[in-house]
Enzyme design. Structure first.
Site, PDB file in Angstrom:
ATOM      1  N   GLU A  47      12.607   3.097 -29.808  1.00 10.72           N
ATOM      2  CA  GLU A  47      13.922   2.695 -29.311  1.00 10.72           C
ATOM      3  C   GLU A  47      13.963   2.434 -27.811  1.00 10.72           C
ATOM      4  O   GLU A  47      14.876   1.817 -27.309  1.00 10.72           O
ATOM      5  CB  GLU A  47      14.999   3.699 -29.733  1.00 10.72           C
ATOM      6  CG  GLU A  47      14.799   5.127 -29.283  1.00 10.72           C
ATOM      7  CD  GLU A  47      14.057   5.982 -30.301  1.00 10.72           C
ATOM      8  OE1 GLU A  47      13.095   5.477 -30.922  1.00 10.72           O
ATOM      9  OE2 GLU A  47      14.435   7.162 -30.464  1.00 10.72           O
ATOM     10  N   VAL A  48      12.945   2.870 -27.068  1.00  7.34           N
ATOM     11  CA  VAL A  48      12.931   2.620 -25.633  1.00  7.34           C
ATOM     12  C   VAL A  48      12.697   1.130 -25.323  1.00  7.34           C
ATOM     13  O   VAL A  48      12.925   0.685 -24.205  1.00  7.34           O
ATOM     14  CB  VAL A  48      11.892   3.525 -24.926  1.00  7.34           C
ATOM     15  CG1 VAL A  48      10.486   3.062 -25.198  1.00  7.34           C
ATOM     16  CG2 VAL A  48      12.164   3.624 -23.437  1.00  7.34           C
TER      17      VAL A  48
END
Lengths: 221, 262
Positions: A47-48
């Protein structure tokens, strides 16, 4: 005391749910361990801001690491052909799009498919929410990989959550160190048991109603 | 219009009571500007950050300030993820005490909602309805509305007074190029904030950047700061920081506690 599966074996069983061509996100805890055992061709998102990243470096490979290639849990990953980078807006649009299979850890899961990934502790002033709310809500398929009981032996698979929910009615499959259970319209179905365990023994460790599948079998990895 | 300046100079215009947004995730965390903000005199700040990772005091002394280092000058934290461990450091315990006393507000969002609010701010929306968090702790105190048969929660926009961002390279006009997972929330923080400061490894002439590769157009950037080459955050020394971070992770592993899985 009967032997339970190790966290690594729980992760291996969970990784078997992912097929080549699937897009997936692996949460913190046991799900992170899936990264080293997913099949070739499974596309992993962090998700980064990366999709399709390569295997992680070990700590002693520091000289090969690229300081711009860091995943959500601050691990350094390798380049993989087809990899793409993006900002968090694109990342969460991806997460909520229903295109990713999400594997999350859990504190509690109910037979209705509600999940609690975090809790507000006695002295804690904040919830450790992070991306789990978005990941649980938006998943194409939500798989929970966790231990069956707390350290104190309390069942984590329950009728109703007793701690605040992260998301409701989202869980599809629960994989623990004792069993594989599927959330269905009729209730929670016990599909597989850990080697050496009987359905009755698993039921005794569970606080939710379990329907034993006609073809219940031993977990394979 | 010279945008290139020092961190101290750029941060000096942050005033008492400012709402400051910062990306604290991945390699795109503007730690050099954060140090300058921690050193600055402005007080009663509100900090809008995607991650609240509190480091033990001894590690902070080596790798630089963390999100808690500014707590004494802060009255409100709004975070996408927060891990406030009692007993992990004196700073953390003081934060917990202040929240209970009421002199510090602590608000938890999700990572996605953290981004939504910034996007709504950037687009100058009046607010928006989100399906995320219905039936969970997130809905506490929020207006609920049924749209096409599904429940949604009202969320308000965020327009930070100051945005701190990090990119790999800037040109002197403030056009930014990002690399790897360093994008994070930086592009949307730059768009939403009234005044945005960017820290970068290198500043080049405008003709040296490929217009196809610009991640944030210079119009959103008010000040540009080059990280000095002798600083731990610089391109030259960042691998040292990586090694320190690995040692830190190992230390964390050892003191692994809490039952929470996130």
């Amino acid at each position: 005391m009967k032997d339970r599966l190790t966290e690594e074996l729980v992760a291996m069983r969970a990784a078997k749910e992912l097929k080549p061509g699937d897009y997936c996100n692996l949460g913190f805890g046991i799900p992170e361990l899936c990264a080293s055992c997913v099949a070739d061709g499974v596309v992993v998102q962090s998700e980064v801001g990366v999709l399709g990243y390569g295997p992680l470096y070990d700590d002693d490979e520091v000289d090969q690491m690229n300081p711009d290639y860091i995943d959500a849990g601050v691990h350094f990953f390798r380049y993989l052909p087809g990899m793409s980078f993006f900002d968090l807006q694109v990342s969460f649009a991806m997460i909520r799009s229903g295109r990713l299979i999400s594997i999350l850890g859990g504190l509690q899961v109910s037979e209705k498919g509600d999940i609690a990934v975090h809790n507000k502790g006695e002295e804690k002033i904040s919830y450790r929410i992070g991306g789990s709310v978005d990941l649980a809500w938006g998943a194409k398929r939500l798989i929970v990989a966790m231990l069956h009981n707390t350290k104190a032996g309390v069942p984590k698979v329950v009728r109703d959550l007793t701690i605040p929910a992260t998301a409701r009615g989202c869980v599809d499959l629960i994989i623990t160190d004792l069993a594989v259970m599927e959330v269905t319209g009729k209730g929670l179905v016990l599909k597989e048991v850990a080697p050496g365990w009987t359905p009755e023994e698993v039921i005794a460790e569970t606080d939710a109603g379990l329907i034993v599948a006609a073809d219940v079998r031993e977990m394979e990895f | 219009m010279d945008k290139v300046t020092t961190a101290t100079e750029a941060i000096s215009m942050v005033q008492d009571g400012a709402l400051v947004a910062i990306n604290f995730w991945g390699p795109g965390s503007p730690k050099y500007l954060w140090q300058a903000l921690v050193d600055h005199t402005a007080k009663d700040l509100s900090i809008y950050t995607n991650n609240f990772w509190a480091m033990p005091d001894d590690i902070k002394a080596i790798v630089g300030p963390d999100v808690t280092s500014i707590a004494d000058k802060t009255i409100r934290y709004i975070t996408g993820f927060a891990d406030v461990k009692p007993g992990s450091s004196a700073t953390c315990d003081k934060i917990i005490q202040r929240v209970h006393e009421g002199s510090l507000k602590f608000e938890s969002l999700s990572h996605g909602i953290f981004m939504d609010k910034l996007y709504a701010g950037a687009m100058r929306l009046g607010g928006f309805y989100s399906p995320i968090g219905v039936g969970t702790v997130i809905e506490e105190g929020k207006e609920k509305r049924v749209i096409n048969g599904a429940e949604y929660l009202f969320e308000s926009p965020i327009i930070p007074d100051v945005g701190l961002v990090k990119a790999t390279t800037a040109d002197t006009l403030g056009n930014l190029v990002y690399t790897g997972t360093a994008r994070g929330a930086n592009p949307v923080i730059a768009m939403a904030s009234k005044y945005t400061i960017a820290e970068v490894f290198d500043i080049v002439k405008p003709e040296e950047l490929d217009p196809e590769r610009i991640g944030t157009p210079g119009i959103f950037i008010d000040k540009i700061v080059k990280i000095p080459e002798d600083d731990l955050q610089s391109r030259q020394r960042r691998m040292e920081l990586v090694k320190l971070r690995i040692e830190y992770a190992k230390a964390l592993e050892e003191q692994k506690s809490q039952g929470d899985a996130t």
